[in-house]
Design a protein around this motif. Structure first.
Motif, PDB file in Angstrom:
ATOM      1  N   PHE A  31      -0.477  16.295  -2.492  1.00  0.00           N
ATOM      2  CA  PHE A  31       0.289  15.461  -1.840  1.00  0.00           C
ATOM      3  C   PHE A  31       0.205  14.241  -2.080  1.00  0.00           C
ATOM      4  O   PHE A  31      -0.963  13.353  -2.253  1.00  0.00           O
ATOM      5  CB  PHE A  31       0.689  15.691  -0.359  1.00  0.00           C
ATOM      6  N   GLU A  32       1.199  13.127  -2.164  1.00  0.00           N
ATOM      7  CA  GLU A  32       1.323  11.774  -2.157  1.00  0.00           C
ATOM      8  C   GLU A  32       1.943  11.171  -0.729  1.00  0.00           C
ATOM      9  O   GLU A  32       2.746  11.948  -0.230  1.00  0.00           O
ATOM     10  CB  GLU A  32       2.044  11.172  -3.301  1.00  0.00           C
ATOM     11  N   VAL A  33       1.237   9.990  -0.447  1.00  0.00           N
ATOM     12  CA  VAL A  33       1.757   9.415   0.850  1.00  0.00           C
ATOM     13  C   VAL A  33       2.801   7.877   0.513  1.00  0.00           C
ATOM     14  O   VAL A  33       2.123   7.302  -0.462  1.00  0.00           O
ATOM     15  CB  VAL A  33       0.924   9.061   1.826  1.00  0.00           C
ATOM     16  N   ILE A  34       4.058   7.890   0.844  1.00  0.00           N
ATOM     17  CA  ILE A  34       4.643   6.636   0.412  1.00  0.00           C
ATOM     18  C   ILE A  34       5.042   6.071   1.764  1.00  0.00           C
ATOM     19  O   ILE A  34       5.774   6.559   2.574  1.00  0.00           O
ATOM     20  CB  ILE A  34       5.963   6.992  -0.311  1.00  0.00           C
ATOM     21  N   ILE A  35       4.404   4.830   1.744  1.00  0.00           N
ATOM     22  CA  ILE A  35       4.775   3.983   3.087  1.00  0.00           C
ATOM     23  C   ILE A  35       5.739   2.990   2.882  1.00  0.00           C
ATOM     24  O   ILE A  35       5.511   2.413   1.792  1.00  0.00           O
ATOM     25  CB  ILE A  35       3.331   3.457   3.670  1.00  0.00           C
ATOM     26  N   VAL A  36       6.770   2.936   3.430  1.00  0.00           N
ATOM     27  CA  VAL A  36       8.028   1.847   3.302  1.00  0.00           C
ATOM     28  C   VAL A  36       7.980   1.198   4.548  1.00  0.00           C
ATOM     29  O   VAL A  36       8.415   1.496   5.736  1.00  0.00           O
ATOM     30  CB  VAL A  36       9.352   2.564   3.176  1.00  0.00           C
ATOM     31  N   GLU A  37       7.284  -0.328   4.434  1.00  0.00           N
ATOM     32  CA  GLU A  37       7.441  -1.351   5.512  1.00  0.00           C
ATOM     33  C   GLU A  37       8.879  -1.803   5.519  1.00  0.00           C
ATOM     34  O   GLU A  37       9.351  -2.394   4.680  1.00  0.00           O
ATOM     35  CB  GLU A  37       6.476  -2.475   5.150  1.00  0.00           C
ATOM     36  N   ASP A  38       9.338  -1.659   6.872  1.00  0.00           N
ATOM     37  CA  ASP A  38      10.953  -1.896   6.870  1.00  0.00           C
ATOM     38  C   ASP A  38      11.026  -3.202   7.593  1.00  0.00           C
ATOM     39  O   ASP A  38      11.607  -3.469   8.713  1.00  0.00           O
ATOM     40  CB  ASP A  38      11.419  -0.605   7.928  1.00  0.00           C
ATOM     41  N   GLY A  39      10.525  -4.362   6.755  1.00  0.00           N
ATOM     42  CA  GLY A  39      10.890  -5.695   7.575  1.00  0.00           C
ATOM     43  C   GLY A  39       9.838  -5.933   8.590  1.00  0.00           C
ATOM     44  O   GLY A  39      10.297  -6.907   9.332  1.00  0.00           O
ATOM     45  N   SER A  40       8.731  -5.487   8.775  1.00  0.00           N
ATOM     46  CA  SER A  40       8.056  -5.574   9.919  1.00  0.00           C
ATOM     47  C   SER A  40       7.294  -7.189   9.923  1.00  0.00           C
ATOM     48  O   SER A  40       7.234  -7.736   8.942  1.00  0.00           O
ATOM     49  CB  SER A  40       6.687  -4.889   9.764  1.00  0.00           C
ATOM     50  N   THR A  41       7.298  -7.718  11.022  1.00  0.00           N
ATOM     51  CA  THR A  41       6.560  -9.090  11.276  1.00  0.00           C
ATOM     52  C   THR A  41       4.985  -8.742  11.334  1.00  0.00           C
ATOM     53  O   THR A  41       4.188  -9.614  11.315  1.00  0.00           O
ATOM     54  CB  THR A  41       7.061  -9.558  12.687  1.00  0.00           C
ATOM     55  N   VAL A  42       4.549  -7.373  11.625  1.00  0.00           N
ATOM     56  CA  VAL A  42       3.200  -6.994  11.811  1.00  0.00           C
ATOM     57  C   VAL A  42       3.160  -6.062  10.795  1.00  0.00           C
ATOM     58  O   VAL A  42       2.904  -4.616  11.190  1.00  0.00           O
ATOM     59  CB  VAL A  42       2.900  -6.664  13.313  1.00  0.00           C
ATOM     60  N   PRO A  43       2.861  -6.288   9.497  1.00  0.00           N
ATOM     61  CA  PRO A  43       2.858  -5.431   8.494  1.00  0.00           C
ATOM     62  C   PRO A  43       1.388  -4.507   8.471  1.00  0.00           C
ATOM     63  O   PRO A  43       0.543  -4.858   9.064  1.00  0.00           O
ATOM     64  CB  PRO A  43       2.674  -6.185   7.184  1.00  0.00           C
ATOM     65  N   CYS A  44       1.596  -3.320   7.758  1.00  0.00           N
ATOM     66  CA  CYS A  44       0.289  -2.289   7.899  1.00  0.00           C
ATOM     67  C   CYS A  44      -0.227  -2.458   6.407  1.00  0.00           C
ATOM     68  O   CYS A  44      -1.007  -1.281   6.296  1.00  0.00           O
ATOM     69  CB  CYS A  44       0.763  -1.006   8.355  1.00  0.00           C
ATOM     70  N   GLN A  45      -0.109  -3.199   5.537  1.00  0.00           N
ATOM     71  CA  GLN A  45      -0.695  -3.383   4.259  1.00  0.00           C
ATOM     72  C   GLN A  45      -2.058  -3.141   4.277  1.00  0.00           C
ATOM     73  O   GLN A  45      -2.701  -2.260   3.496  1.00  0.00           O
ATOM     74  CB  GLN A  45      -0.043  -4.430   3.200  1.00  0.00           C
ATOM     75  N   LYS A  46      -2.786  -4.058   5.023  1.00  0.00           N
ATOM     76  CA  LYS A  46      -4.249  -4.019   4.892  1.00  0.00           C
ATOM     77  C   LYS A  46      -4.690  -2.585   5.683  1.00  0.00           C
ATOM     78  O   LYS A  46      -5.724  -2.064   4.886  1.00  0.00           O
ATOM     79  CB  LYS A  46      -4.989  -4.987   6.115  1.00  0.00           C
ATOM     80  N   VAL A  47      -4.020  -2.000   6.458  1.00  0.00           N
ATOM     81  CA  VAL A  47      -4.306  -0.397   6.910  1.00  0.00           C
ATOM     82  C   VAL A  47      -4.405   0.367   5.839  1.00  0.00           C
ATOM     83  O   VAL A  47      -5.263   1.124   5.656  1.00  0.00           O
ATOM     84  CB  VAL A  47      -3.500  -0.034   8.160  1.00  0.00           C
ATOM     85  N   ALA A  48      -3.072   0.202   5.104  1.00  0.00           N
ATOM     86  CA  ALA A  48      -2.741   1.132   3.844  1.00  0.00           C
ATOM     87  C   ALA A  48      -3.868   1.100   2.943  1.00  0.00           C
ATOM     88  O   ALA A  48      -4.260   2.056   2.335  1.00  0.00           O
ATOM     89  CB  ALA A  48      -1.639   0.905   3.529  1.00  0.00           C
ATOM     90  N   ASP A  49      -4.343  -0.232   2.574  1.00  0.00           N
ATOM     91  CA  ASP A  49      -5.093  -0.329   1.369  1.00  0.00           C
ATOM     92  C   ASP A  49      -6.533   0.249   1.687  1.00  0.00           C
ATOM     93  O   ASP A  49      -7.292   0.892   0.818  1.00  0.00           O
ATOM     94  CB  ASP A  49      -5.497  -2.203   1.528  1.00  0.00           C
ATOM     95  N   HIS A  50      -6.932   0.434   2.940  1.00  0.00           N
ATOM     96  CA  HIS A  50      -8.330   1.000   3.510  1.00  0.00           C
ATOM     97  C   HIS A  50      -8.277   2.453   3.050  1.00  0.00           C
ATOM     98  O   HIS A  50      -9.320   2.901   2.714  1.00  0.00           O
ATOM     99  CB  HIS A  50      -8.544   0.962   5.000  1.00  0.00           C
ATOM    100  N   TYR A  51      -7.047   2.986   3.002  1.00  0.00           N
ATOM    101  CA  TYR A  51      -7.086   4.707   2.557  1.00  0.00           C
ATOM    102  C   TYR A  51      -6.794   4.594   0.926  1.00  0.00           C
ATOM    103  O   TYR A  51      -6.751   5.839   0.642  1.00  0.00           O
ATOM    104  CB  TYR A  51      -5.989   4.969   3.242  1.00  0.00           C
ATOM    105  N   ASN A  52      -6.666   3.807   0.096  1.00  0.00           N
ATOM    106  CA  ASN A  52      -6.774   3.945  -1.382  1.00  0.00           C
ATOM    107  C   ASN A  52      -8.042   4.414  -1.907  1.00  0.00           C
ATOM    108  O   ASN A  52      -9.004   4.016  -1.516  1.00  0.00           O
ATOM    109  CB  ASN A  52      -6.437   2.503  -2.068  1.00  0.00           C
TER     110      ASN A  52
END
Length: 329
Positions: A31-52
């Protein structure tokens, strides 16, 4: 089978971290995981990068447009045969995908959904709210239980659909609330097959307190009337029960000073909820909170239903002008 998991996110990096942890522990890895950040002021990109490297993960960001449109954006990047929609406040058991694989190998279908449960680590209030949303005594079991008063419709916290079916139907509508039921109705009306996968369940956190929970279910009651305006046949007797409960509770309370015995039905209902919730959770504290959550769930949904009926059916207002301060922002 290869799956594309789509997770819309709005200001919930901690929840995303927990969900990605559970995805990384899956026994089935295709499976693949697709996260879509929907205009967040507190983004989760750093969290997502941890799981690459731990999971096949793709992160995208877009201006805020609501969860439905965020899911549609994610679907344009999906490579799987099936799309699986999850809410960011969910956790998956390790054999979640194995359960889905077993069901599809046994009997293929175009769309599916699974039930939800409370994780042992959830607070007593979260367990009580989960009970209120899944119990036969409060929702008729329509959210994925084995005993239901209405036909099962997949919900966006745990929903799967063939990718080509998703794209043929155009995905989720622009509704800001109730968009998952709208999509499920269109799936069934188009003649596609849909069924419940009882073993493909998730842990669903929901709201943390009764105030937030009341607002959520109040908006659900509003959404039900909005759905009725689009699909008149979608309104069933089970959807009207919370409104009847709300009116009945109000009348019983108002007449109590005249005759105390009129509270007997409410006390009997509270006793049933307390007993059943305590038995299921093996915790009397959850049982007590479940009584409050059950009344909150029924009166919240019922009052939203009545409010929307007045605004949309009696006064004839359209979907957006009637409730633009509620959730259409």
């Amino acid at each position: 089978m290869f799956y594309s998991v789509i997770i819309p996110v709005y200001n919930r990096p901690d929840e995303v971290d927990e969900l990605l942890q559970s995805l990384a522990k899956q026994g089935y890895k295709h499976f693949e995981v697709i996260i879509v950040e929907d205009g967040s002021t507190v983004p989760c990109q750093k969290v997502a990068d941890h799981y690459n490297g731990l999971i096949n993960l793709h992160y995208y960001a877009q201006p805020n447009s609501g969860p439905g449109q965020a899911r549609n954006y994610g679907a344009t990047h999906a490579k799987g045969e099936y799309i699986i929609i999850l809410d960011s406040d969910c956790l998956l058991p390790p054999d979640y995908f194995i359960a889905i694989e077993n069901e599809l190998q046994h009997e293929p279908c175009d769309a599916f959904g699974g039930p939800d449960k409370a994780h042992p680590s959830f607070t007593n209030m979260q367990k009580a709210i989960n009970y209120a949303m899944t119990s036969f005594f409060t929702t008729g079991g329509i959210r994925g239980g084995k005993h239901k008063m209405d036909r099962f419709y997949p919900r966006s916290f745990n929903m799967g659909i063939r990718t080509d079916t998703y794209k043929t139907l155009g995905g989720f509508s622009t509704m800001r609330f109730g968009e998952d039921i709208d999509f499920s109705i269109r799936i069934l009306q188009a003649g596609y097959s849909s069924r419940l996968f009882p073993d493909a369940w998730v842990y669903h956190k929901r709201r943390a307190n009764l105030r937030q929970f009341f607002k959520q279910v109040h908006n659900s009651g509003i959404a039900r009337i909005n759905l009725y305006k689009k699909y008149p046949s979608s309104l069933k007797a089970v959807h009207m029960l919370p409104a009847l409960f709300t009116v009945g509770t109000f009348l019983l309370i108002v007449t109590t000073p005249l005759c105390l015995w009129t509270l007997t039905p409410l006390l009997a209902f509270a006793a049933v909820i307390f007993t059943d919730a305590t038995r299921k959770e093996r915790n009397a504290k959850v049982g007590i909170l479940a009584v409050a959550a059950a009344f909150c769930q029924l009166t919240g949904y019922g009052s939203g239903f009545i409010r929307a009926w007045w605004q949309r059916i009696v006064r004839g207002k359209d979907e957006f002008s009637a409730f633009n301060k509620s959730f259409y922002k």
